[in-house]
Design a protein around this motif. Structure first.
Motif, mmCIF file in Angstrom:
data_model
loop_
_atom_site.group_PDB
_atom_site.id
_atom_site.type_symbol
_atom_site.label_atom_id
_atom_site.label_comp_id
_atom_site.label_asym_id
_atom_site.label_seq_id
_atom_site.Cartn_x
_atom_site.Cartn_y
_atom_site.Cartn_z
ATOM 1 N N CYS A 1 5.694 -8.193 7.114
ATOM 2 C CA CYS A 1 4.637 -7.003 7.951
ATOM 3 C C CYS A 1 3.497 -6.869 7.189
ATOM 4 N N GLU A 2 3.519 -7.057 5.777
ATOM 5 C CA GLU A 2 2.156 -6.697 4.940
ATOM 6 C C GLU A 2 1.404 -7.834 5.274
ATOM 7 N N ARG A 3 1.851 -9.120 5.103
ATOM 8 C CA ARG A 3 1.179 -10.324 5.100
ATOM 9 C C ARG A 3 0.718 -10.241 6.669
ATOM 10 N N ARG A 4 1.304 -10.080 7.586
ATOM 11 C CA ARG A 4 1.108 -10.362 9.017
ATOM 12 C C ARG A 4 -0.166 -9.433 9.386
ATOM 13 N N PHE A 5 0.195 -8.065 9.099
ATOM 14 C CA PHE A 5 -0.760 -6.938 9.657
ATOM 15 C C PHE A 5 -1.641 -6.426 8.790
ATOM 16 N N ASN A 6 -2.140 -7.286 7.799
ATOM 17 C CA ASN A 6 -2.788 -6.654 6.515
ATOM 18 C C ASN A 6 -2.391 -5.126 6.259
ATOM 19 N N VAL A 7 -1.360 -4.956 5.908
ATOM 20 C CA VAL A 7 -1.011 -3.686 5.410
ATOM 21 C C VAL A 7 -1.096 -3.902 3.687
ATOM 22 N N LEU B 1 0.918 -1.670 13.215
ATOM 23 C CA LEU B 1 0.740 -1.505 11.596
ATOM 24 C C LEU B 1 -0.609 -1.683 11.328
ATOM 25 N N SER B 2 -1.317 -2.834 11.981
ATOM 26 C CA SER B 2 -2.707 -3.159 11.619
ATOM 27 C C SER B 2 -3.618 -1.927 11.854
ATOM 28 N N ALA B 3 -3.226 -1.149 12.931
ATOM 29 C CA ALA B 3 -4.060 0.064 13.064
ATOM 30 C C ALA B 3 -3.835 1.236 11.998
ATOM 31 N N CYS B 4 -2.395 1.245 11.556
ATOM 32 C CA CYS B 4 -2.249 2.386 10.642
ATOM 33 C C CYS B 4 -2.876 1.839 9.346
ATOM 34 N N ALA B 5 -2.837 0.692 8.911
ATOM 35 C CA ALA B 5 -3.416 -0.004 7.765
ATOM 36 C C ALA B 5 -5.062 0.461 7.834
ATOM 37 N N ARG C 1 -3.216 5.345 6.930
ATOM 38 C CA ARG C 1 -2.138 5.952 7.302
ATOM 39 C C ARG C 1 -0.866 5.464 6.818
ATOM 40 N N SER C 2 -0.670 5.552 5.271
ATOM 41 C CA SER C 2 0.159 4.812 4.638
ATOM 42 C C SER C 2 1.489 5.384 4.754
ATOM 43 N N ASP C 3 1.835 6.428 5.703
ATOM 44 C CA ASP C 3 3.273 7.076 6.052
ATOM 45 C C ASP C 3 3.746 6.788 7.546
ATOM 46 N N PHE C 4 2.745 5.914 8.272
ATOM 47 C CA PHE C 4 3.081 5.196 9.574
ATOM 48 C C PHE C 4 3.479 6.483 10.311
#
Ligand SMILES: Cc1ncc(COP(=O)(O)O)c(C=O)c1O
Length: 397
Positions: free
Chosen positions: A78-84, A224-228, A232-235
């Motif tokens: 998720c971190e790799r794919r959505f730039n989190v 998750l990209s939008a949260c990043a 918004r680190s707590d999602f």
């Protein structure tokens, strides 16, 4: 029996069987099905191997929370794919394995909805029918947002009245959409997060088609990209649903995950413990291998790209049809009633497609699926091309 069962609509494929059951298709043509959204490309051999290597795990009960190694692999993916930013997704609190997104979408709704007379579950229209059935069995009313051509096949969220947002408990998103193929833009996702905060609802983003896109340089963003981007680190109020079914051609493995808001997932975990839907350990180990590899996913996209190009070249001149943003469906407008199109096409050309109105509901006299059909480009290239040629012959008839 639970009275709500009576509210469930027949599944689109049941309606299709009723439509085509008595029809005799052209005997000289072999059947081609563009109807079921089941990936047909070869499953990766290394995943099958990982599964076979771990069959001895059948001897143990799996836990509902899943193996830490699986949750770590998913968090990193998720971190790799959505730039989190690295470290934001805590595998212990922000990730849960699920046995495919279908069961997860359903059970999530049961866990989240607070039964009340005015509870709404808001979803796109057309939509994946589980959203509707899940809402009804959870004791909420489905509320449908039309996805029309004039709005890029996405819901017009600005047109939704405050009263609906006030009653909304879950907002389902499907991006890229089934059947429309439309992607929800990042700015829209950010606006929806603001609305979720204002009206206190949960966004459930079904992103099971997110890995089927055309431009290798720009993978589509997700919730998750939008949260990043929002920091918004707590999602908070955000949960995403992902699957290996379409990404990795593993619909029979039954493996996916949900990720996001830790408080929501805590309640969902409790629900799942009682529901009894832990993922078998051998499936988890095979899933780790699949989430850790992107090469087979790129090869998968190459196959779809080839098919979309070939089919659109044949159908583009005779149908109002657009290349989708992602996914494996075409959602053309057809020059007659969609069910008639589907039945006559089956009879004359032995090609099966799904009437758009079987995937959507009529609201205020408008059915966004009327006069559209869904074509799933899941068969091998040659079969998709042959189906497209037969559809063209039928239209030009
Ligand atoms: C929009 C959508 N969501 C979820 C699913 C469920 O997929 P799975 O349970 O295989 O992850 C499908 C399957 O067709 C789908 O089209």
């Amino acid at each position: 029996m639970n009275n709500a069962l009576q509210k469930l609509q027949p599944y689109p494929f049941e309606k299709l069987r009723a439509l085509l059951g008595a029809v005799q298709p052209a005997a000289d043509k072999r059947a081609i099905a563009l109807s079921i959204g089941e990936p047909k490309h070869t499953s990766p051999a290394f995943v099958a191997q990982a599964l076979a290597d771990n069959l001895d795990q059948m001897a143990v009960y799996p836990t509902t929370l899943g193996l830490p190694a699986l949750r770590e692999a998913i968090a990193h993916w998720c971190e790799r794919r959505f730039n989190v930013p690295a470290g934001w997704i805590d595998p212990a609190r922000h990730v849960l394995p699920v046995n495919g997104t279908r069961e997860a979408l359903f059970s999530f709704t049961q866990a989240v909805v607070n039964r009340s007379d005015d509870a709404l579950v808001v979803s796109p229209n057309p939509f994946y029918q589980i959203y509707e059935g899940a809402a009804l069995l959870a004791g909420a009313q489905p509320h449908y947002l039309p996805c029309l051509d004039q709005n890029g096949f996405n819901p017009d969220f600005d047109a939704v009245p405050a009263e609906i947002w006030q009653r909304c408990q879950i907002l389902f998103l499907c991006s890229p959409g089934n059947p429309t193929g439309a992607l929800i833009p990042l700015d829209t996702l950010k606006k929806l997060i603001a609305l979720a905060d204002q009206y206190d609802f949960i966004i459930a983003a079904d992103e099971c088609y997110s890995e089927l896109y055309f431009d290798e340089q720009s993978p589509p963003p997700g919730l998750l990209s939008a949260c990043a981007e929002l920091g918004r680190s707590d999602f908070k109020r955000c949960v995403v649903f992902h699957s290996l079914s379409k990404r990795s051609n593993l619909p029979g493995l039954r493996s996916g995950f949900v990720a996001g808001d830790a408080d929501v997932l805590k309640g969902f975990l409790l629900y799942r413990t009682y529901h009894g839907c832990a993922m078998p350990v051998q499936t988890q180990l095979a899933s780790i291998a699949a989430w850790n590899d992107e090469e087979h996913v790129r090869a998968n996209r190459d196959l779809y790209r080839e098919k979309f190009d070939a089919v659109l070249e044949i159908l583009g001149p005779v149908l109002d049809v657009q290349k989708p943003d992602g996914g494996f469906y075409l959602w053309p407008k057809v020059p007659m009633d969609d069910a008639t199109f589907c039945r006559d096409l089956f009879e004359q050309q032995h090609v099966t497609v799904v009437p758009g109105s079987y995937l959507s509901r009529e609201v205020n006299g408008v059915n966004p699926g009327a006069s559209r059909v869904r074509l799933a480009l899941v068969a091998p290239l040659a079969e998709c091309v042959e189906a497209a040629q037969r559809i063209r012959t039928f239209i030009e008839g």
